[in-house]
Design a protein around this motif. Structure first.
Motif, PDB file in Angstrom:
ATOM      1  N   ASP A   1      10.236   4.714  18.703  1.00 33.00           N
ATOM      2  CA  ASP A   1       9.857   4.797  17.677  1.00 33.00           C
ATOM      3  C   ASP A   1      10.258   4.046  16.933  1.00 33.00           C
ATOM      4  O   ASP A   1      11.646   3.996  16.870  1.00 33.00           O
ATOM      5  N   LEU A   2       9.632   4.062  15.285  1.00 30.41           N
ATOM      6  CA  LEU A   2      10.388   3.101  14.413  1.00 30.41           C
ATOM      7  C   LEU A   2      10.073   3.870  13.352  1.00 30.41           C
ATOM      8  O   LEU A   2       8.514   4.408  13.623  1.00 30.41           O
ATOM      9  N   GLU A   3      11.152   3.821  12.408  1.00 30.73           N
ATOM     10  CA  GLU A   3      10.489   4.276  10.895  1.00 30.73           C
ATOM     11  C   GLU A   3      11.037   3.829   9.779  1.00 30.73           C
ATOM     12  O   GLU A   3      12.067   3.533  10.097  1.00 30.73           O
ATOM     13  N   TYR A   4      10.156   3.830   8.637  1.00 32.25           N
ATOM     14  CA  TYR A   4      10.503   2.495   7.235  1.00 32.25           C
ATOM     15  C   TYR A   4       9.985   3.685   6.484  1.00 32.25           C
ATOM     16  O   TYR A   4       9.362   3.990   6.173  1.00 32.25           O
ATOM     17  N   VAL A   5      10.617   3.075   5.163  1.00 32.03           N
ATOM     18  CA  VAL A   5      11.170   3.951   4.098  1.00 32.03           C
ATOM     19  C   VAL A   5      10.566   2.659   3.556  1.00 32.03           C
ATOM     20  O   VAL A   5      11.222   2.116   2.957  1.00 32.03           O
ATOM     21  N   ARG A   6       9.924   2.270   2.146  1.00 30.80           N
ATOM     22  CA  ARG A   6       9.387   2.185   0.993  1.00 30.80           C
ATOM     23  C   ARG A   6      10.453   2.466  -0.287  1.00 30.80           C
ATOM     24  O   ARG A   6      10.940   3.199  -0.464  1.00 30.80           O
ATOM     25  N   ARG A   7      11.218   0.987  -0.368  1.00 36.29           N
ATOM     26  CA  ARG A   7      12.204   1.039  -1.414  1.00 36.29           C
ATOM     27  C   ARG A   7      11.678   1.367  -2.836  1.00 36.29           C
ATOM     28  O   ARG A   7      10.316   0.865  -3.361  1.00 36.29           O
TER      29      ARG A   7
ATOM     30  N   VAL B   1       1.203  -0.929  -0.088  1.00 33.73           N
ATOM     31  CA  VAL B   1      -0.382   0.194  -0.240  1.00 33.73           C
ATOM     32  C   VAL B   1       1.435   1.625   0.064  1.00 33.73           C
ATOM     33  O   VAL B   1       0.441   2.745  -0.342  1.00 33.73           O
ATOM     34  N   LEU B   2       1.643   1.117   0.238  1.00 32.36           N
ATOM     35  CA  LEU B   2       2.381   2.119   0.473  1.00 32.36           C
ATOM     36  C   LEU B   2       3.701   2.779  -0.910  1.00 32.36           C
ATOM     37  O   LEU B   2       3.711   1.779  -1.892  1.00 32.36           O
ATOM     38  N   ARG B   3       3.114   3.887  -1.116  1.00 28.54           N
ATOM     39  CA  ARG B   3       3.743   4.794  -2.426  1.00 28.54           C
ATOM     40  C   ARG B   3       5.336   4.596  -2.998  1.00 28.54           C
ATOM     41  O   ARG B   3       6.482   4.426  -1.917  1.00 28.54           O
ATOM     42  N   ALA B   4       5.177   3.771  -3.802  1.00 29.80           N
ATOM     43  CA  ALA B   4       6.830   3.694  -3.732  1.00 29.80           C
ATOM     44  C   ALA B   4       7.517   4.928  -4.165  1.00 29.80           C
ATOM     45  O   ALA B   4       7.005   5.750  -4.866  1.00 29.80           O
ATOM     46  N   PRO B   5       9.167   5.328  -4.177  1.00 30.43           N
ATOM     47  CA  PRO B   5       9.421   6.160  -4.745  1.00 30.43           C
ATOM     48  C   PRO B   5       9.394   6.615  -6.716  1.00 30.43           C
ATOM     49  O   PRO B   5       9.255   5.820  -7.266  1.00 30.43           O
ATOM     50  N   ASP B   6       9.218   7.458  -6.887  1.00 34.76           N
ATOM     51  CA  ASP B   6       9.163   7.754  -8.121  1.00 34.76           C
ATOM     52  C   ASP B   6       9.819   9.475  -8.685  1.00 34.76           C
ATOM     53  O   ASP B   6       9.243  10.296  -7.952  1.00 34.76           O
ATOM     54  N   ASP B   7      10.698   9.111  -9.882  1.00 34.80           N
ATOM     55  CA  ASP B   7      11.417  10.133 -10.491  1.00 34.80           C
ATOM     56  C   ASP B   7      11.790  11.646  -8.750  1.00 34.80           C
ATOM     57  O   ASP B   7      11.499  13.199  -9.059  1.00 34.80           O
ATOM     58  N   GLY B   8      12.671  10.692  -8.440  1.00 32.45           N
ATOM     59  CA  GLY B   8      13.360  11.256  -7.475  1.00 32.45           C
ATOM     60  C   GLY B   8      12.301  11.547  -5.995  1.00 32.45           C
ATOM     61  O   GLY B   8      13.476  12.381  -4.880  1.00 32.45           O
ATOM     62  N   ALA B   9      11.499  11.427  -6.023  1.00 28.18           N
ATOM     63  CA  ALA B   9      10.127  11.459  -4.772  1.00 28.18           C
ATOM     64  C   ALA B   9      10.876  10.160  -4.174  1.00 28.18           C
ATOM     65  O   ALA B   9      10.871   9.433  -4.369  1.00 28.18           O
ATOM     66  N   PRO B  10      10.977  10.222  -2.264  1.00 28.79           N
ATOM     67  CA  PRO B  10      11.494   9.333  -1.031  1.00 28.79           C
ATOM     68  C   PRO B  10       9.917   8.291  -1.334  1.00 28.79           C
ATOM     69  O   PRO B  10       8.612   9.023  -2.029  1.00 28.79           O
ATOM     70  N   GLY B  11       9.377   7.264  -1.171  1.00 26.13           N
ATOM     71  CA  GLY B  11       8.798   6.685  -1.378  1.00 26.13           C
ATOM     72  C   GLY B  11       8.111   6.574   0.133  1.00 26.13           C
ATOM     73  O   GLY B  11       8.427   7.286   1.437  1.00 26.13           O
ATOM     74  N   GLY B  12       6.614   5.726  -0.028  1.00 23.10           N
ATOM     75  CA  GLY B  12       5.411   5.936   1.691  1.00 23.10           C
ATOM     76  C   GLY B  12       6.405   6.056   2.914  1.00 23.10           C
ATOM     77  O   GLY B  12       7.359   5.278   2.982  1.00 23.10           O
ATOM     78  N   VAL B  13       6.349   6.009   3.602  1.00 24.91           N
ATOM     79  CA  VAL B  13       6.844   6.097   5.272  1.00 24.91           C
ATOM     80  C   VAL B  13       5.918   5.312   6.202  1.00 24.91           C
ATOM     81  O   VAL B  13       4.330   5.663   6.336  1.00 24.91           O
ATOM     82  N   LEU B  14       6.574   3.966   6.708  1.00 31.94           N
ATOM     83  CA  LEU B  14       5.381   3.877   7.731  1.00 31.94           C
ATOM     84  C   LEU B  14       6.730   4.150   9.028  1.00 31.94           C
ATOM     85  O   LEU B  14       7.601   4.018   9.232  1.00 31.94           O
ATOM     86  N   ARG B  15       5.162   4.347  10.033  1.00 31.54           N
ATOM     87  CA  ARG B  15       5.260   4.817  11.368  1.00 31.54           C
ATOM     88  C   ARG B  15       5.492   3.989  12.604  1.00 31.54           C
ATOM     89  O   ARG B  15       4.104   3.984  12.078  1.00 31.54           O
ATOM     90  N   LEU B  16       5.874   3.679  13.803  1.00 36.18           N
ATOM     91  CA  LEU B  16       5.146   2.709  14.761  1.00 36.18           C
ATOM     92  C   LEU B  16       5.866   3.245  15.983  1.00 36.18           C
ATOM     93  O   LEU B  16       6.799   4.774  15.833  1.00 36.18           O
TER      94      LEU B  16
END
Length: 255
Positions: A249-255, A179-194
């Motif tokens: 707190d944890l933070e993950y970014v969609r590759r 469901v997270l947005r993937a990186p696109d045209d230099g924009a970072p991917g979506g973020v998961l915060r826990l």
């Protein structure tokens, strides 16, 4: 135990019910006077009526939300799983009217309190779903539609025999990637915060999510994040810190 809600089926078919444990236990609760009034008056404005599948908190897998249609615009989408009393999501929606927020919660009193808080602020960028979050991630949300996914203080199920009911598992990570947005045209991917106040669960989250091929720990392998400024200090968190629990707190970014 799974949440059993059999449905009527022809004699030649097997009864339909959940075959996997869920990360919550259905609880009933009476609504306070103000909650009931808000629920009656504003539920239709905020609550998305999802068609059910095999249980009271299930969702028909053919039902797919279109965020642009739901909110009447194209905007960033933040989804909170287990929104509780709505403290975090309502504060965030009020602070950032340019972003749309979807809160997923199963408990009616929590949803009613969220509706009350949202109506008091006349929010237009918040909607609620009363469904099992795993199903929302699996089929209800379009792939790549979420800019941020929040999971704050999920039930730790601290007894070893109950660990199988924890929300954060390898299969959950796969759904997050979906469901997270993937990186696109230099924009970072979506973020998961826990966030969690249970050390053992924090360790499991890191182990599971660091191993997810589509997610990258924003603070390096095994790393934890600073406290997310967008997460308001709730009554639940105050109680945890008051008895000496450490918030992770944890933070993950969609590759």
């Amino acid at each position: 135990m799974p949440e059993p809600t059999p449905t009527t089926t022809p004699a030649t078919e097997s009864p339909r019910y959940r075959t996997q444990p869920v990360s919550f236990v259905r609880r009933s609760g009476r609504l306070g006077t103000r909650q009931q009034r808000a629920w009656d008056e504003h539920r239709d404005r905020y609550l998305v009526e999802a068609p059910r599948d095999v249980a009271r908190t299930s969702v028909d897998p053919s039902f797919v939300l279109d965020p642009a249609v739901l909110f009447g615009r194209s905007a960033r989408l933040v989804v909170e799983i287990g929104s509780g009393q709505g403290e975090a999501v309502v504060a965030a929606a009020a602070a950032d009217p340019s972003t749309d927020f979807l809160a997923v919660e199963v408990y009616t009193p929590g949803l009613a309190q969220t509706v009350l808080r949202a109506a008091q602020r006349d929010l237009t960028n918040l909607r609620l779903l009363q469904v099992n979050a795993v199903e929302v991630l699996a089929t209800t949300l379009p792939a790549g539609s979420v800019d941020e996914l929040w999971v704050f203080f999920p039930d730790p199920w601290h007894k070893s025999r109950h660990h199988k009911r924890r929300l954060v598992t390898p299969s959950f990570a796969t759904l997050v990637e979906r469901v997270l947005r993937a990186p696109d045209d230099g924009a970072p991917g979506g973020v998961l915060r826990l966030a969690t106040d249970w050390d053992g669960y924090a360790d499991q989250m890191v182990e599971v999510l660091d191993a997810a091929p589509g997610l990258a720990n924003a603070h390096g392998p095994g790393g934890v994040a600073p406290r997310f400024e967008g997460r308001v200090l709730t009554g639940f968190e105050r109680k945890g810190t008051a008895v000496g629990r450490v918030i992770t707190d944890l933070e993950y970014v969609r590759r």
